[in-house]
Design a protein around this motif. Structure first.
Motif, mmCIF file in Angstrom:
data_model
loop_
_atom_site.group_PDB
_atom_site.id
_atom_site.type_symbol
_atom_site.label_atom_id
_atom_site.label_comp_id
_atom_site.label_asym_id
_atom_site.label_seq_id
_atom_site.Cartn_x
_atom_site.Cartn_y
_atom_site.Cartn_z
ATOM 1 N N TYR A 233 55.461 8.160 75.970
ATOM 2 C CA TYR A 233 55.175 9.586 76.115
ATOM 3 C C TYR A 233 54.834 10.247 74.775
ATOM 4 C CZ TYR A 233 57.798 8.823 80.463
ATOM 5 O OH TYR A 233 58.250 8.351 81.659
ATOM 6 N N PHE A 234 54.181 11.385 74.885
ATOM 7 C CA PHE A 234 54.068 12.310 73.767
ATOM 8 C C PHE A 234 54.131 13.730 74.336
ATOM 9 C CE2 PHE A 234 49.646 12.005 75.135
ATOM 10 C CZ PHE A 234 49.169 13.309 75.031
ATOM 11 N N GLY B 26 43.981 23.807 63.356
ATOM 12 C CA GLY B 26 44.944 24.731 63.942
ATOM 13 C C GLY B 26 45.385 24.370 65.342
ATOM 14 N N GLU B 27 44.997 23.190 65.825
ATOM 15 C CA GLU B 27 45.386 22.758 67.160
ATOM 16 C C GLU B 27 46.802 22.162 67.123
ATOM 17 O OE1 GLU B 27 43.707 23.027 70.055
ATOM 18 O OE2 GLU B 27 42.237 24.236 68.971
ATOM 19 N N PRO B 28 47.564 22.271 68.228
ATOM 20 C CA PRO B 28 48.898 21.662 68.246
ATOM 21 C C PRO B 28 48.803 20.141 68.212
ATOM 22 C CG PRO B 28 48.334 22.562 70.407
ATOM 23 C CD PRO B 28 47.275 23.018 69.471
ATOM 24 N N PRO B 29 49.555 19.485 67.346
ATOM 25 C CA PRO B 29 49.493 18.023 67.248
ATOM 26 C C PRO B 29 50.301 17.345 68.354
ATOM 27 C CG PRO B 29 51.123 18.878 65.726
ATOM 28 C CD PRO B 29 50.483 20.077 66.377
ATOM 29 N N GLN B 30 50.001 16.087 68.592
ATOM 30 C CA GLN B 30 50.793 15.287 69.525
ATOM 31 C C GLN B 30 52.059 14.818 68.813
ATOM 32 O OE1 GLN B 30 48.498 12.067 71.187
ATOM 33 N NE2 GLN B 30 46.864 13.423 71.935
ATOM 34 N N ARG B 31 53.210 15.011 69.481
ATOM 35 C CA ARG B 31 54.494 14.647 68.889
ATOM 36 C C ARG B 31 55.122 13.503 69.673
ATOM 37 N NH1 ARG B 31 54.616 16.957 63.871
ATOM 38 N NH2 ARG B 31 54.122 19.193 63.962
ATOM 39 N N VAL B 32 55.762 12.583 68.939
ATOM 40 C CA VAL B 32 56.452 11.477 69.601
ATOM 41 C C VAL B 32 57.897 11.879 69.860
ATOM 42 C CG1 VAL B 32 54.966 9.741 68.563
ATOM 43 C CG2 VAL B 32 57.084 10.411 67.396
ATOM 44 N N ASN C 118 54.147 19.747 83.205
ATOM 45 C CA ASN C 118 55.373 18.963 83.084
ATOM 46 C C ASN C 118 55.967 19.219 81.706
ATOM 47 O OD1 ASN C 118 54.909 17.756 85.648
ATOM 48 N ND2 ASN C 118 53.418 16.386 84.695
ATOM 49 N N LEU C 119 57.207 19.688 81.687
ATOM 50 C CA LEU C 119 57.820 20.153 80.449
ATOM 51 C C LEU C 119 58.875 19.186 79.934
ATOM 52 C CD1 LEU C 119 58.278 23.916 81.415
ATOM 53 C CD2 LEU C 119 56.352 22.844 80.231
ATOM 54 N N LEU C 120 59.015 19.137 78.618
ATOM 55 C CA LEU C 120 59.999 18.279 77.964
ATOM 56 C C LEU C 120 61.090 19.134 77.351
ATOM 57 C CD1 LEU C 120 60.675 15.309 77.057
ATOM 58 C CD2 LEU C 120 59.575 15.913 74.879
ATOM 59 N N GLY D 37 58.037 21.245 74.704
ATOM 60 C CA GLY D 37 56.613 21.433 74.947
ATOM 61 C C GLY D 37 56.191 20.767 76.243
ATOM 62 N N GLU D 38 54.886 20.540 76.372
ATOM 63 C CA GLU D 38 54.341 19.916 77.573
ATOM 64 C C GLU D 38 54.305 18.406 77.388
ATOM 65 O OE1 GLU D 38 50.467 20.363 80.573
ATOM 66 O OE2 GLU D 38 50.647 21.623 78.764
ATOM 67 N N LEU D 39 54.771 17.659 78.391
ATOM 68 C CA LEU D 39 54.920 16.205 78.303
ATOM 69 C C LEU D 39 53.730 15.487 78.932
ATOM 70 C CD1 LEU D 39 56.917 13.891 77.498
ATOM 71 C CD2 LEU D 39 57.763 14.001 79.849
ATOM 72 N N PHE D 40 53.294 14.401 78.255
ATOM 73 C CA PHE D 40 52.170 13.609 78.749
ATOM 74 C C PHE D 40 52.473 12.125 78.574
ATOM 75 C CE2 PHE D 40 50.473 17.590 77.132
ATOM 76 C CZ PHE D 40 49.622 18.001 78.145
ATOM 77 N N TYR D 41 51.809 11.313 79.411
ATOM 78 C CA TYR D 41 51.780 9.882 79.154
ATOM 79 C C TYR D 41 50.803 9.605 78.015
ATOM 80 C CZ TYR D 41 54.240 8.152 83.323
ATOM 81 O OH TYR D 41 55.173 7.844 84.265
#
Length: 514
Positions: free
Chosen positions: A452-453, A465-471, A493-495, A509-513
């Motif tokens: 996930y990220f 200025g875009e939000p980065p992907q976080r592990v 889908n929220l984390l 934030g918002e959770l993704f695969y």
């Protein structure tokens, strides 16, 4: 007065209705929504006493004693004059003696039948044949309506408690102008992303959050309850059928102690586990727990008063916790109401408790933990659907918000968090169709963190200025909230970063695969 106008009145029945209500005021909880004084009482005394019974019950007291009623009536000169004109407490007492609580349903049905007949007559319909019918006394209100159905649909709307018909394309411009002044947003949640997504906690909404057993659904619910009551200063009512009132107090205290929303209000900034509070364990200023003095056999040789005095002298932590409890007692006075319904959570009881709390205490925000089916009703699946439907109907009828915690099926353990759906709800899958908002929540296994990220929309530290992907951080415990139902916007889908010992739920934030 004409003969027909006399026949379409039933003053003795009106007297029995009012007498029964003064005899058992809680009848108002179930019936006041349906009784319309303007239509249902032809006698002025009955109308006057009923109207004031409603006011007293909702605004003053639920105990209809002679002293309470007389005191209320005496507070207004005009009201007191009418009260005396109609015989005062003596009249009420006589009417109460005549009424039987067990027969109230029959009183009510007859009252509505005659009010319907009077409204037909007032609108020019000839009710003579109905009144003179040999079976009129056994006609139900529905049967009276069916006789003249084709001509009185509009009348039935007013008398029979149905909702009126609206023309949707009317008042469209006024609607958008009103939104300029009062945007259609409810109370904010302590979670900005979730709050924005569902447009806040809005009245006439039914929302549920589902988790596995012992995963923290009650604790999450209390983060919202505490925020509404202590930060936003709104009254809430909690119905409990699993955890006790004492356990709820522990949960409330833990929530206030460990979340920054409250440290700004209390002036206390500490972390304290709920288990330590329940065991009476507090750190001394030397960093060690302070224990109550015992002899060699384990018997207490120090009184509670002596022990607390020593804690106050030697533990900054204890003094801080006590300061918070005193603040809670002061701030929550008349804000958080709770009722243990574990012995009776059938649909009728839930309806009664919610309606009464709304009527008598002006409460608009209700929380039910845990949503269960009426065990005396249909099958397990159908019954839970019926209970949820009733709660949703109440949210519309009373213009209130209802939050329910629900339990997921045990086999949900085997499912990846982002794959959750309404099929994972214990005992019932059809709740989704009834609710306005449904979140399904599950902890993410640490071994799966790499899959996930997440993205925090408020974080602009990325490129351009875009939000980065976080592990996901292996030192943290994460829960995924899947939005399974949302009428008002896009599903996300929220984390959450969660610490159940401290009851801290931090929205990441918002959770993704990946």
């Amino acid at each position: 007065m004409s003969d027909i106008e006399e026949k379409i009145k039933n003053i003795p029945m009106e007297i029995l209705v009012v007498g029964a209500i003064f005899k058992q005021p809680e009848l108002l909880v179930e019936y006041s929504f349906y009784i319309k004084s303007k239509y249902d009482f032809s006698d002025q005394a009955c109308s006057f006493l009923y109207n004031n019974a409603e006011i007293i019950f909702q605004k003053r007291t639920q105990e209809f004693t002679q002293s309470n009623i007389n005191l209320y009536m005496a507070e207004d000169k005009e009201r007191l004059e009418l009260y005396k004109k109609y015989g005062g407490w003596k009249t009420i007492e006589e009417w109460m003696d005549l009424a039987s609580i067990d027969d109230f349903k029959n009183y009510f049905d007859t009252l509505k039948k005659f009010s319907l007949i009077r409204e037909f007559h007032r609108n020019g319909y000839d009710v003579t044949k109905i009144i003179n019918h040999s079976k009129f006394n056994v006609f139900t209100v529905e049967e009276v309506y069916k006789i003249v159905r084709s001509k009185i649909d509009r009348i039935r709307t007013v008398i029979m408690k149905d909702n009126d018909v609206h023309i949707l394309n009317e008042n469209m411009t006024n609607m958008i102008i009103s939104c300029l002044e009062n945007p259609d947003m409810g109370l904010p949640l302590p979670f900005p992303l979730m709050s924005d997504m569902i447009r806040g906690i809005r009245l006439r909404q039914a929302m549920c959050v589902g988790m596995l057993s012992n995963a923290g659904k009650t604790r999450f619910m209390f983060t919202i309850i505490a925020y509404i009551a202590l930060v936003l200063k709104q009254k809430v009512f909690v119905l409990l059928n699993e955890m006790s009132i004492l356990e709820m107090r522990y949960c409330l205290l833990t929530t206030i102690l460990n979340n920054k929303e409250y440290s700004q209000l209390t002036g206390i900034n500490i972390e304290k586990k709920e288990k330590e509070v329940t065991l009476g364990l507090y750190f001394g200023d030397d960093g060690k727990f302070i224990y109550r003095k015992k002899d060699n056999d384990g018997n207490n040789i120090e009184t509670v008063e002596e022990f607390e005095k020593r804690l106050i002298e030697n533990s900054t932590e204890y003094r801080s916790v006590k300061q918070v409890t005193e603040w809670i007692e002061k701030e929550t006075e008349g804000l958080i109401y709770a009722k243990d319904v574990s012995m009776s959570y059938d649909d009728k009881s839930l309806n009664f408790e919610i309606t009464k709390a709304h009527m008598t205490n002006g409460i608009d925000y209700f929380f039910y933990d845990t949503l269960k089916n009426d065990t005396n009703s249909l099958g397990e699946w159908a019954s839970l659907i019926a209970t949820t439907t009733k709660l949703k109907e109440l949210s519309n009828q009373l213009n209130i918000y209802i939050f329910g915690s629900i339990q997921l099926t045990p086999d949900t353990v085997q499912i990846q968090p982002l794959e959750l759906n309404s099929m994972n709800i214990s005992a019932s899958k059809g709740l989704k169709n009834i609710l306005d908002i449904l979140f399904l929540c599950k902890e993410i296994n640490k071994k799966d963190y790499y899959k996930y990220f997440y993205i925090d929309p408020a974080d602009t530290s990325g490129d351009w200025g875009e939000p980065p992907q976080r592990v996901l951080d292996l030192d943290k415990r994460y829960y995924c909230f899947v939005t399974d139902k949302l009428r008002s916007g896009a599903k996300k889908n929220l984390l959450f970063d969660v610490d159940l010992n401290l009851n801290c739920w931090r929205e990441c934030g918002e959770l993704f695969y990946k």
